[in-house]
Design a protein around this motif. Structure first.
Motif, PDB file in Angstrom:
ATOM      1  N   ALA A 192       0.832  -1.203   0.000  1.00 37.86           N
ATOM      2  CA  ALA A 192       0.000   0.000   0.000  1.00 37.86           C
ATOM      3  C   ALA A 192       0.870   1.257   0.000  1.00 37.86           C
ATOM      4  O   ALA A 192       0.508   2.275  -0.619  1.00 37.86           O
ATOM      5  CB  ALA A 192      -0.929  -0.002   1.203  1.00 37.86           C
ATOM      6  N   LEU A 193       2.004   1.204   0.672  1.00 44.30           N
ATOM      7  CA  LEU A 193       2.938   2.337   0.653  1.00 44.30           C
ATOM      8  C   LEU A 193       3.475   2.572  -0.753  1.00 44.30           C
ATOM      9  O   LEU A 193       3.492   3.706  -1.246  1.00 44.30           O
ATOM     10  CB  LEU A 193       4.103   2.078   1.613  1.00 44.30           C
ATOM     11  CG  LEU A 193       3.891   2.445   3.074  1.00 44.30           C
ATOM     12  CD1 LEU A 193       5.045   1.928   3.913  1.00 44.30           C
ATOM     13  CD2 LEU A 193       3.744   3.956   3.238  1.00 44.30           C
ATOM     14  N   VAL A 194       3.923   1.515  -1.401  1.00 40.66           N
ATOM     15  CA  VAL A 194       4.460   1.632  -2.752  1.00 40.66           C
ATOM     16  C   VAL A 194       3.395   2.202  -3.693  1.00 40.66           C
ATOM     17  O   VAL A 194       3.687   3.025  -4.570  1.00 40.66           O
ATOM     18  CB  VAL A 194       4.969   0.267  -3.262  1.00 40.66           C
ATOM     19  CG1 VAL A 194       5.322   0.338  -4.741  1.00 40.66           C
ATOM     20  CG2 VAL A 194       6.187  -0.178  -2.455  1.00 40.66           C
ATOM     21  N   ALA A 195       2.145   1.802  -3.488  1.00 38.97           N
ATOM     22  CA  ALA A 195       1.062   2.236  -4.374  1.00 38.97           C
ATOM     23  C   ALA A 195       0.807   3.736  -4.288  1.00 38.97           C
ATOM     24  O   ALA A 195       0.365   4.355  -5.268  1.00 38.97           O
ATOM     25  CB  ALA A 195      -0.219   1.467  -4.053  1.00 38.97           C
ATOM     26  N   VAL A 196       1.074   4.338  -3.122  1.00 37.29           N
ATOM     27  CA  VAL A 196       0.798   5.757  -2.957  1.00 37.29           C
ATOM     28  C   VAL A 196       2.006   6.630  -3.302  1.00 37.29           C
ATOM     29  O   VAL A 196       1.919   7.855  -3.330  1.00 37.29           O
ATOM     30  CB  VAL A 196       0.313   6.041  -1.516  1.00 37.29           C
ATOM     31  CG1 VAL A 196       1.466   6.164  -0.546  1.00 37.29           C
ATOM     32  CG2 VAL A 196      -0.573   7.274  -1.462  1.00 37.29           C
ATOM     33  N   LEU A 197       3.147   5.985  -3.589  1.00 36.47           N
ATOM     34  CA  LEU A 197       4.373   6.701  -3.941  1.00 36.47           C
ATOM     35  C   LEU A 197       4.605   6.676  -5.444  1.00 36.47           C
ATOM     36  O   LEU A 197       4.376   5.657  -6.100  1.00 36.47           O
ATOM     37  CB  LEU A 197       5.580   6.067  -3.235  1.00 36.47           C
ATOM     38  CG  LEU A 197       5.584   6.116  -1.708  1.00 36.47           C
ATOM     39  CD1 LEU A 197       6.707   5.239  -1.159  1.00 36.47           C
ATOM     40  CD2 LEU A 197       5.742   7.548  -1.208  1.00 36.47           C
TER      41      LEU A 197
END
Length: 289
Positions: A192-197
């Motif tokens: 989820a972190l990678v998706a928002v970056l």
């Protein structure tokens, strides 16, 4: 009222403008105040009876002071500019009218980071002309160049500045992305972190002398750092940082870091974190007890 009092009153009418010029030139609030104070001292020592445009005269003086400070800083700074984060202007998440007026005229932290990479003359030419509308004919004698060369200095700076990460002008959308980043980091959700970056996201952490500063590139690498931050996890409180949404990290009731993400097209493209305890202590930050 004495002549000195009259002069001081006229100077005070221009103080905020001079501080805005100095802050954009220096990226440091304390140095900006020092430059403005030096401008006042020079005014008090000068015969300005023939000065028709005091605002222009003072702008020239404070610009010369800032140029000297930039040149001195450049000659002694050894650390990489990649990991230097300028002083942020921070207000509460819902600023009062006075703060709103200041923030409306603020410049983004990501842009200030790019300005740090310019030569002193390029920075002066760009700030004075592009941000404050000073003619190149007036800029030229400050940098000791011809008007044509001053124009070229600003043009070179403009090309560098075009690459600055400018945030979307949509605070609710910014908040949604930042909230998603916080939720993912607290939950330890790497995907989820990678998706928002953004895939090419850049993270700068300026810790001063307290710890090694960091420059991290790429969504996966930045996500790993975010997970580390969340584990050591001070409380993050919403704030407005240089006119955009950000966070102030608080531990034991005291602000310990300023987190300034830049959101563009629904993703975070840049994160600048100031975690230098000496500089944090000098800032008037919301979020403490």
């Amino acid at each position: 009222m004495s002549e000195h009092d009259v002069l001081a009153e006229r100077f005070e009418a221009h103080r905020e403008h001079l501080r805005a010029v100095a802050y954009r030139m220096l990226g440091s609030l304390t140095e900006a105040d020092d430059a403005v104070q030096e401008a006042w001292l020079r005014l008090a020592r000068s015969d300005t009876s023939d000065v028709a445009n005091l605002a222009g005269w003072l702008t020239t003086v404070v610009s010369r002071v800032c140029l000297d400070m930039l040149r001195s800083r450049r000659s002694r700074r050894e650390e990489s500019l990649d990991t230097h984060v300028p002083d942020p202007i921070v207000a509460a998440a819902e600023p009062d009218p006075a703060e709103q007026a200041v923030l409306a005229d603020s410049v983004g932290l990501a842009l200030l980071v790019v300005l740090e990479t310019l030569s002193p003359a390029e920075r002066l030419a760009f700030v004075l002309h592009d941000m404050f509308g000073v003619p190149f004919g007036d800029i030229a004698p400050i940098v000791g160049r011809s008007p044509a060369t001053a124009t070229q200095l600003a043009s070179r700076a403009r090309r560098r500045v075009r690459g600055a990460a400018l945030p979307d002008a949509d605070p609710p959308a910014q908040r949604e992305v930042i909230d998603a980043f916080l939720a993912a980091s607290r939950a330890g959700d790497f995907d989820a972190l990678v998706a928002v970056l953004d895939p090419d996201v850049v993270l700068r952490v300026d810790s001063g002398a307290a710890a090694p500063s960091k420059l991290v590139r790429g969504a996966e690498n930045v996500a790993k750092q975010a997970l580390l931050f969340s584990r050591s996890g001070p409380l993050a409180r919403p704030a407005v940082v240089n006119g955009a949404l950000g966070l102030v990290s608080v531990a034991a009731g005291k602000p310990v870091a300023v987190f300034s993400p830049t959101v563009r097209a629904g993703r975070i493209v840049e994160i600048n974190i100031l975690a230098d305890p000496d500089r944090i202590a000098q800032l008037d930050l919301p979020g403490g007890e």
